[in-house]
Structure formats: C-alpha cells, structure tokens
Write a protein that holds these residues in place. Structure first.
Motif, PDB file in Angstrom:
ATOM      1  N   GLN A 132       2.350  60.038  80.461  1.00 33.13           N
ATOM      2  CA  GLN A 132       2.286  59.205  79.269  1.00 33.13           C
ATOM      3  C   GLN A 132       1.571  57.902  79.565  1.00 33.13           C
ATOM      4  N   ARG A 133       1.072  57.285  78.493  1.00 34.21           N
ATOM      5  CA  ARG A 133       0.455  55.969  78.590  1.00 34.21           C
ATOM      6  C   ARG A 133       1.263  54.972  77.769  1.00 34.21           C
ATOM      7  N   HIS A 134       1.150  53.697  78.134  1.00 34.94           N
ATOM      8  CA  HIS A 134       1.794  52.631  77.380  1.00 34.94           C
ATOM      9  C   HIS A 134       0.726  51.793  76.683  1.00 34.94           C
ATOM     10  N   SER A 135       1.078  51.291  75.514  1.00 34.73           N
ATOM     11  CA  SER A 135       0.159  50.436  74.765  1.00 34.73           C
ATOM     12  C   SER A 135       0.856  49.141  74.375  1.00 34.73           C
ATOM     13  N   ASN A 136       0.055  48.153  74.006  1.00 31.79           N
ATOM     14  CA  ASN A 136       0.580  46.825  73.634  1.00 31.79           C
ATOM     15  C   ASN A 136       1.493  46.276  74.732  1.00 31.79           C
ATOM     16  N   VAL A 137       0.958  46.204  75.926  1.00 31.89           N
ATOM     17  CA  VAL A 137       1.712  45.713  77.077  1.00 31.89           C
ATOM     18  C   VAL A 137       1.383  44.241  77.293  1.00 31.89           C
ATOM     19  N   CYS A 138       2.420  43.424  77.393  1.00 31.50           N
ATOM     20  CA  CYS A 138       2.250  41.986  77.635  1.00 31.50           C
ATOM     21  C   CYS A 138       2.998  41.629  78.917  1.00 31.50           C
ATOM     22  N   VAL A 139       2.266  41.241  79.955  1.00 24.24           N
ATOM     23  CA  VAL A 139       2.869  40.959  81.255  1.00 24.24           C
ATOM     24  C   VAL A 139       2.336  39.641  81.794  1.00 24.24           C
ATOM     25  N   LYS A 140       3.038  39.148  82.784  1.00 23.42           N
ATOM     26  CA  LYS A 140       2.603  37.953  83.512  1.00 23.42           C
ATOM     27  C   LYS A 140       2.569  38.303  84.995  1.00 23.42           C
ATOM     28  N   PHE A 141       1.431  38.019  85.628  1.00 24.25           N
ATOM     29  CA  PHE A 141       1.270  38.310  87.057  1.00 24.25           C
ATOM     30  C   PHE A 141       1.598  37.052  87.861  1.00 24.25           C
ATOM     31  N   GLY A 142       2.345  37.241  88.938  1.00 22.60           N
ATOM     32  CA  GLY A 142       2.712  36.105  89.780  1.00 22.60           C
ATOM     33  C   GLY A 142       2.994  36.546  91.189  1.00 22.60           C
ATOM     34  N   PRO A 143       3.333  35.594  92.057  1.00 19.19           N
ATOM     35  CA  PRO A 143       3.604  35.941  93.462  1.00 19.19           C
ATOM     36  C   PRO A 143       4.810  36.855  93.616  1.00 19.19           C
ATOM     37  N   GLY A 144       5.715  36.831  92.638  1.00 17.28           N
ATOM     38  CA  GLY A 144       6.895  37.686  92.735  1.00 17.28           C
ATOM     39  C   GLY A 144       6.687  39.073  92.166  1.00 17.28           C
ATOM     40  N   GLY A 145       5.484  39.360  91.648  1.00 13.89           N
ATOM     41  CA  GLY A 145       5.216  40.675  91.086  1.00 13.89           C
ATOM     42  C   GLY A 145       4.827  40.594  89.630  1.00 13.89           C
ATOM     43  N   VAL A 146       4.957  41.699  88.944  1.00  9.99           N
ATOM     44  CA  VAL A 146       4.599  41.797  87.528  1.00  9.99           C
ATOM     45  C   VAL A 146       5.844  41.547  86.685  1.00  9.99           C
ATOM     46  N   GLN A 147       5.717  40.642  85.730  1.00  9.76           N
ATOM     47  CA  GLN A 147       6.844  40.330  84.858  1.00  9.76           C
ATOM     48  C   GLN A 147       6.489  40.686  83.417  1.00  9.76           C
ATOM     49  N   PRO A 148       6.982  41.806  82.893  1.00  7.06           N
ATOM     50  CA  PRO A 148       6.746  42.131  81.483  1.00  7.06           C
ATOM     51  C   PRO A 148       7.457  41.124  80.580  1.00  7.06           C
ATOM     52  N   LEU A 149       6.756  40.642  79.569  1.00  7.67           N
ATOM     53  CA  LEU A 149       7.337  39.669  78.651  1.00  7.67           C
ATOM     54  C   LEU A 149       7.866  40.309  77.386  1.00  7.67           C
ATOM     55  N   PHE A 150       7.401  41.504  77.073  1.00  8.19           N
ATOM     56  CA  PHE A 150       7.881  42.289  75.936  1.00  8.19           C
ATOM     57  C   PHE A 150       7.991  43.745  76.403  1.00  8.19           C
ATOM     58  N   PRO A 151       8.821  44.537  75.734  1.00  8.30           N
ATOM     59  CA  PRO A 151       8.870  45.959  76.096  1.00  8.30           C
ATOM     60  C   PRO A 151       7.519  46.620  75.843  1.00  8.30           C
ATOM     61  N   ALA A 152       7.162  47.566  76.678  1.00  8.01           N
ATOM     62  CA  ALA A 152       5.931  48.312  76.442  1.00  8.01           C
ATOM     63  C   ALA A 152       6.019  49.048  75.108  1.00  8.01           C
ATOM     64  N   ASP A 153       4.882  49.151  74.429  1.00  7.86           N
ATOM     65  CA  ASP A 153       4.780  49.828  73.135  1.00  7.86           C
ATOM     66  C   ASP A 153       5.492  49.056  72.023  1.00  7.86           C
ATOM     67  N   ALA A 154       5.746  47.773  72.242  1.00  7.65           N
ATOM     68  CA  ALA A 154       6.463  46.988  71.241  1.00  7.65           C
ATOM     69  C   ALA A 154       5.496  46.467  70.183  1.00  7.65           C
ATOM     70  N   ASP A 155       6.069  45.923  69.130  1.00  2.91           N
ATOM     71  CA  ASP A 155       5.288  45.353  68.035  1.00  2.91           C
ATOM     72  C   ASP A 155       4.858  43.940  68.429  1.00  2.91           C
ATOM     73  N   VAL A 156       3.911  43.845  69.361  1.00  5.32           N
ATOM     74  CA  VAL A 156       3.445  42.550  69.835  1.00  5.32           C
ATOM     75  C   VAL A 156       1.929  42.533  69.775  1.00  5.32           C
ATOM     76  N   THR A 157       1.376  41.413  69.362  1.00  5.41           N
ATOM     77  CA  THR A 157      -0.067  41.268  69.260  1.00  5.41           C
ATOM     78  C   THR A 157      -0.598  40.480  70.446  1.00  5.41           C
ATOM     79  N   ALA A 158      -1.927  40.476  70.577  1.00  3.08           N
ATOM     80  CA  ALA A 158      -2.555  39.714  71.655  1.00  3.08           C
ATOM     81  C   ALA A 158      -2.266  38.228  71.499  1.00  3.08           C
TER      82      ALA A 158
END
Length: 401
Positions: A317-343
C-alpha cells in the motif's frame, strides 16, 4: 272503568301549544327518542396528525440524516473494533426505524422513544469521545450530534403540544430538505472519506487490492513463501527490544499507533530491491527501551507495484497526504497518514508535505503476535494502546506508550 280517548293527549298538546298541527307534536315527540346521526367530521387525533404531517416529515428527515452518517462511518469503526462498527450499524438501523414510525404512525409513544433514543445516542457519543482522553470532534460527528439534538427537541415539543400540534408546513418542508442536505455534506466531506480510508484515488486502489481474499498457492510458491517468512522472523528476533534497534542506528518514526505499533526505521532507509531478510523497519509494542519486537515493515520506492514475497497475497500500500518533520531524532509525523490535511496546513506547523509516499507492506512474523487478519495485513487488532483502547491523538499515536 272509563276508557281514555287516545286522541286526548294530542288535543291537549294542541290546546297547550296553541297549534293545530298534529305532525308538529309527533315530530317533537319522536325527536326526543331518535339518536343523533354520527358526525362525518374527522377525529381530532387524525386531524391534528394530518395538519402536522410536514413537521413529522422534518423529524423523519433529521433521523434519516443521522442514520446516513452512521452508515458512512461504519466501515472505519469496524476497522477500529467490531463493537464500534456494530454500534454504528445498530444506531443507523434504530434511527431508520424511528423515522418510518414518526411519519406513518406518530403516536406519543413513538415520539417519546425518538426523543429518548436521540438523547441516549448523544450521551454514548460524548462518553466515547472523552473516555481515556479527549478526541477532536470531526465535522461528521458534529453534524450527527446536531441532527440528533434537534430531533430530540422536536419530538419533545410534539409530545408536549400533542393537543395543539405545530402546523408550520412550508418551513418544516424546507427544514427537512436542509437537514438532508447537511447530512449529505457530512457524508461526502473529506473528513468522513479519510476516516473510512478512501478519500484519495491512491488509497482507494490500494485498499481495494488489500481487501481481496488470499489466493491459494501452488506447492512450489508455498515453499518459497515459507522460507521467506522464516528469514524475516530470524531478522526480527535479532533485535528483540527497542534498545537493540536504537543501538544499531534505527530511529523511531513518530510514536506508537494503535493497530500499527511503534516503527523503528533502518538507518539505510529503503533498499534498492526486495529482500525478505532485510526489512526497512522494525515494529515494537511500545517506545520504551524494553519494548518487544512484534513485526516488520518493508519499503519500496517505485512507480509500479513491487515484486515482494512469493505469491500474490502480500498487499502493498501507499500513503497520501503525509505531513512529517525531519530531525536528528528521526521522522516525526504531524498528522496521521491519509488524513484530511492540506499542504498549507502542513506548512503552518513547519512540516514537510508529501502527496504520496512509496510502497509499504507489513509482516507479522513474530511468535505470539500473529495477525488474525493475515500475515501481511497493515493493521493488527492485537496491537492496542496501553489503556487497551485504540484512542489516538491528532497525529494518530497513543498516549502513554
């Protein structure tokens, strides 16, 4: 004995009334003995029900609107738990039945049942949203509760004014169409579609593939798959705890998600090809150092469906509408994948918006964590939050894991 002349009473009546018409006297005498003709006017109960019919139609529309939203969210509720899915279907069925009753047979008992049922559903919803920790109210939730609240109040008013029914015809008909329009807006809203997991064409296609039943394998393919799963299990058991993963460079991707677990991503990222003995991520039953490994995740970056495990039962499967933040501690998703979030929403929280990411497939190969939905299913119902629920925060993660 002297016989009484039968005409005496008539003559006496004529003399008393000063009138000579015998038929008048007889008419007056008979009138005292003939019962009045039954009235052809409709009964008061049937009359006020007909006068108030548009208001009952409005009440029925409110109930049908709430039922339609319950039916729309039932699939996602079933994915969360069988109880929640059954509750959504039960609520919808009850509201559809009451909608028919208030239009066809609107007795006081039916109206009282409508008011009490609507209030009970609101209370159950409120408890489900506040038990454990508060959850955000989605648009569909708000619409459903609003329709049920108005239905409860309208039913109570109709009971209270039973002898003097409300007869606002045009406003009631207009309001009925309005209630159905609001319910339709809630059903087609992105929030409901994302909640049911089919808001985007990518997810629709992938979920359609994932929902297919496993196909039987020929002996040769079955033997190949068995060996691949043995290799995958051996790799997972090399990192039994989360501390073992972090000591080898794995980084936590977000947090612990219900039915998903905590994903620790390999420092090498996605590999160039599929190797069952080299997954791109490990799954743990928590984020503590002592958390136990429970499964694996494989990633692939390609336009076409990857060639993975032997056979055709590994549903990538693929995920869409993914909002993440990259940092030294790894990847931090800010919203659930496939959520109703815009750019724009993602940018407002300093996140990186990804329209569609690569392919993933899970493998629940660790003993005691076998997935009843299938070894390659993305969701494992045995993986739950620390409090035993599937309650998650805005980013889709449990609290306290």
């Amino acid at each position: 004995m002297q016989r009484r002349d039968p005409t005496m009473s008539i003559r006496s009546a004529e003399a008393t009334n000063g009138r000579g018409n015998v038929s008048d006297v007889l008419d007056r005498s008979l009138a005292t003995h003939i019962p009045p003709a039954p009235s052809l006017a409709p009964s008061s109960a049937g009359s006020h029900i007909r006068r108030a019919l548009p208001v009952y139609l409005l009440l029925g529309a409110l109930l049908l609107g709430a039922a339609a939203v319950h039916l729309a969210i039932a699939p996602s509720n079933f994915r969360e738990s069988t109880l929640l899915g059954a509750a959504a279907l039960g609520s919808a069925g009850l509201q559809i039945g009451l909608a028919g009753a208030v239009v066809v047979f609107p007795t006081r008992w039916v109206l009282r049942a409508t008011a009490l049922t609507s209030l009970a559903l609101i209370v159950v919803w409120a408890v489900s949203r506040t038990a454990g920790h508060a959850e955000a109210v989605r648009f569909a939730d708000g619409v459903t509760v609003a329709l049920e609240a108005v239905a409860a109040m309208l039913a109570a008013v109709l009971v209270a004014r039973w002898s003097n029914q409300v007869t606002a015809r045009a406003p009631a008909v207009i309001a009925a169409f309005g209630a159905l329009a609001v319910a339709t807006a809630a059903i087609v809203s992105p929030a409901v579609h994302d909640q049911t997991g089919v808001s985007h064409a990518v997810k629709t296609q992938d979920l359609a593939t994932a929902s297919q039943f496993d196909q039987p394998l020929d002996p040769g393919t079955h033997a190949s798959l068995e060996q691949q799963l043995i290799d995958a299990r051996a790799f997972a058991l090399r990192y039994p705890t989360a501390s073992d993963a972090t000591a080898n460079g794995y980084q936590l991707g977000g947090g612990f998600a219900p039915r998903k677990g905590a994903t620790y991503i390999s420092p090498s990222g996605a590999s160039g090809g599929f190797d069952p003995g080299r997954p791109e991520a490990l799954i743990y039953d928590g984020t503590a150092a002592t958390s136990q490994v429970i499964g694996l995740v494989y990633f692939a970056v390609s336009e076409q469906l990857p060639q993975g495990f032997a056979g055709s039962n590994d549903h990538w499967q693929r995920h869409s509408n993914v909002c993440v933040k990259f940092g030294p501690g790894g990847v931090q998703p800010l919203f659930p994948a496939d959520a109703d979030v815009t750019a724009a929403q993602c940018a407002s929280v300093q996140g990186n918006f990804l329209g569609t990411v690569g392919w993933t497939v899970h493998a629940w190969v660790v003993p005691s964590w076998e997935n009843p939905q299938g070894v390659f299913s993305p969701d494992n119902p045995h993986v739950r939050c620390a409090d035993g629920t599937d309650h998650a925060d805005r980013a889709g993660y449990c609290q306290g894991n």
